[in-house]
Design a protein around this motif. Structure first.
Motif, short mmCIF file in Angstrom:
data_model
loop_
_atom_site.label_atom_id
_atom_site.label_comp_id
_atom_site.label_asym_id
_atom_site.label_seq_id
_atom_site.Cartn_x
_atom_site.Cartn_y
_atom_site.Cartn_z
N MET A 148 0.84 -1.21 0.00
CA MET A 148 0.00 0.00 0.00
C MET A 148 0.87 1.25 0.00
N ARG A 149 0.22 2.36 -0.36
CA ARG A 149 0.77 3.68 -0.11
C ARG A 149 -0.26 4.50 0.67
N LYS A 150 0.24 5.35 1.54
CA LYS A 150 -0.62 6.20 2.35
C LYS A 150 -0.69 7.59 1.72
N HIS A 151 -1.91 8.08 1.58
CA HIS A 151 -2.11 9.40 0.98
C HIS A 151 -3.32 10.04 1.62
N ASP A 152 -3.16 11.26 2.16
CA ASP A 152 -4.26 11.96 2.84
C ASP A 152 -4.91 11.08 3.91
N GLU A 153 -4.05 10.40 4.68
CA GLU A 153 -4.47 9.57 5.82
C GLU A 153 -5.21 8.29 5.42
N ASP A 154 -5.30 8.00 4.14
CA ASP A 154 -5.91 6.75 3.68
C ASP A 154 -4.83 5.84 3.09
N TYR A 155 -5.09 4.53 3.18
CA TYR A 155 -4.18 3.54 2.62
C TYR A 155 -4.77 3.02 1.32
N PHE A 156 -3.96 3.07 0.25
CA PHE A 156 -4.37 2.62 -1.07
C PHE A 156 -3.64 1.33 -1.40
N ILE A 157 -4.40 0.26 -1.62
CA ILE A 157 -3.81 -1.05 -1.93
C ILE A 157 -3.48 -1.10 -3.41
N PHE A 158 -2.22 -1.37 -3.73
CA PHE A 158 -1.87 -1.49 -5.15
C PHE A 158 -1.42 -2.90 -5.51
N GLU A 159 -1.27 -3.76 -4.53
CA GLU A 159 -0.85 -5.12 -4.85
C GLU A 159 -1.17 -6.05 -3.69
N ILE A 160 -1.58 -7.26 -4.01
CA ILE A 160 -1.73 -8.33 -3.01
C ILE A 160 -0.89 -9.50 -3.50
N ASN A 161 0.10 -9.89 -2.71
CA ASN A 161 0.96 -11.01 -3.07
C ASN A 161 0.45 -12.27 -2.36
N PRO A 162 0.03 -13.29 -3.12
CA PRO A 162 -0.56 -14.48 -2.51
C PRO A 162 0.50 -15.50 -2.08
N ARG A 163 1.46 -15.04 -1.31
CA ARG A 163 2.59 -15.89 -0.93
C ARG A 163 3.29 -15.27 0.26
N ILE A 164 4.27 -16.00 0.78
CA ILE A 164 5.16 -15.44 1.78
C ILE A 164 5.97 -14.32 1.12
N SER A 165 6.20 -13.24 1.85
CA SER A 165 6.84 -12.08 1.23
C SER A 165 8.26 -11.86 1.75
N GLY A 166 8.91 -10.85 1.19
CA GLY A 166 10.30 -10.58 1.51
C GLY A 166 10.55 -10.09 2.92
N THR A 167 9.49 -9.67 3.64
CA THR A 167 9.66 -9.26 5.03
C THR A 167 9.46 -10.41 6.01
N VAL A 168 9.44 -11.64 5.51
CA VAL A 168 9.18 -12.79 6.37
C VAL A 168 10.19 -12.90 7.52
N GLY A 169 11.45 -12.55 7.25
CA GLY A 169 12.45 -12.62 8.31
C GLY A 169 12.19 -11.64 9.42
N PHE A 170 11.84 -10.39 9.05
CA PHE A 170 11.49 -9.40 10.06
C PHE A 170 10.29 -9.87 10.88
N ARG A 171 9.30 -10.41 10.19
CA ARG A 171 8.07 -10.82 10.86
C ARG A 171 8.32 -11.91 11.89
N HIS A 172 9.10 -12.91 11.49
CA HIS A 172 9.37 -14.02 12.42
C HIS A 172 10.14 -13.54 13.65
N LEU A 173 11.06 -12.61 13.46
CA LEU A 173 11.82 -12.08 14.59
C LEU A 173 10.93 -11.32 15.57
N LEU A 174 9.78 -10.85 15.09
CA LEU A 174 8.86 -10.07 15.93
C LEU A 174 7.67 -10.89 16.42
N GLY A 175 7.72 -12.20 16.24
CA GLY A 175 6.67 -13.07 16.76
C GLY A 175 5.54 -13.38 15.81
N PHE A 176 5.61 -12.84 14.59
CA PHE A 176 4.58 -13.12 13.58
C PHE A 176 5.11 -14.25 12.70
N GLU A 177 4.93 -15.49 13.15
CA GLU A 177 5.56 -16.65 12.53
C GLU A 177 4.61 -17.30 11.53
#
Length: 336
Positions: free
Chosen positions: A248-277
């Protein structure tokens, strides 16, 4: 039967991150990796590693993996790239008949998420915001800049920002099967959100990110009720089971979705380190476990994740041609 997990594309950033974090939960002999190149960094975390043919020959790729799964006792496959996911979706019955559990979304969700056009249409239908999206031949009145991107496919080489008519026409020549979107917000307000659902409960984690060469290089953990609502509305309307990533991108306090990836994403490592496994949760979901989201504890801001880089040396005793046997030892080079 003991579970054995095959992670594909372990030479990529997502595959190598997934197998590295699974290594903290499972013994090496339960983890297998594959790639089209022997020099795949994630292979050092795998108990076994083997080369695979390109997924672009879907029949060869499918037949090869079915044989490898039978020979190696593989019970679960975790596809990391969208091209592979498409092949597994087309052949999911063959893998199900072989008793192999696939970590991919259902076909209906894939049809939506793998198309930028369908994603924009669906986001609007479920009451969320998306950049105005159209086909080049729709006769839309264009106000520059605009974003020209391939309807299907990922990667920055299929995305062009056009600031005037000349750049727009050049982008249309460079991008096949293009869709056009209005340019919303700025790169400083780009967000990525992982969303997981077991079909009943939904969990999400969001980052404000900066990109380096198409990959997230810094990820600032954010919490916002609007993002939580987006996650829950999306999960409910897509009948989500498993994990997706919303960009998403945020514009005028709203979030605009431009893509949905139907898979594990590149932030998976960050997520697991923060308890989102979410990788571990998805495996539990595939195995029919219940209640694993109860009591999940995630960290809260302020947190900033920084992508780091490392090096791996492979000392090979021989480098086989592509037509030679594909077996490679995970640690010590080719079996020769």
């Amino acid at each position: 039967m003991r579970a054995r997990y095959l992670i594909t594309a372990v030479g990529g950033d997502i595959g190598s991150s997934v197998i590295r974090h699974l290594r903290k939960k499972f013994s090496r002999d339960c983890l297998l990796g594959c790639d089209i190149t022997p020099y795949a960094g994630g292979r050092t975390d795998a108990g076994e590693f083997f080369l695979v043919p390109p997924f672009t020959d879907a029949a060869q790729y499918t037949d090869f993996l079915l044989k490898e799964c039978a020979a190696r006792g593989i019970t679960h496959i975790l596809p990391m790239t969208e091209g592979e996911i498409i092949v597994f979706d087309q052949n999911r019955k063959l893998f199900e008949q072989a008793g192999i559990r696939l970590m991919i979304q259902d076909s209906k969700l894939l049809q939506i998420a793998l198309s930028k056009w369908e994603t924009a249409r669906t986001v609007k239908e479920i009451g969320l915001k998306s950049p105005r999206t159209w086909r080049p031949d729709d006769g839309e009145c264009i106000s520059y800049p605009v974003v020209v991107k391939a309807d299907r496919g990922c990667g920055s080489k299929y995305v062009k920002v056009a600031k005037n008519r000349q750049e727009y026409e050049m982008a249309l020549e460079a991008v096949a099967d293009a869709v056009v979107q209005e340019y919303v917000g700025s790169p400083d307000e780009e967000y990525t959100m992982g969303v997981f659902s077991d079909g009943t409960q939904t969990r999400s984690i969001a980052f404000r990110r900066t990109l380096c060469g198409g990959m997230t290089c810094t990820a600032e953990l954010v919490e916002d009720e609007k993002l939580d609502k987006i996650a829950k509305v999306t999960a409910k309307n897509l009948a989500l089971k498993g994990s997706i990533n919303i960009q998403m991108r945020k514009h005028d306090e709203d979030y605009f979705i431009f893509e949905i990836n139907p898979r594990i994403s590149g932030t998976v490592g960050f997520r697991h380190l923060l308890g989102f496994e979410d990788v571990l949760w998805w495996l539990k979901l595939l195995d029919g476990e219940k209640g694993f989201l109860d009591g999940v504890c995630q960290e809260h801001p302020p947190v900033v994740g920084v992508r780091t880089f490392g090096e791996t040396i492979f000392r090979e005793c021989a480098v086989p041609a592509k037509s030679d046997p594909l077996e490679i030892s995970a640690r010590g080079g080719y079996c020769c």
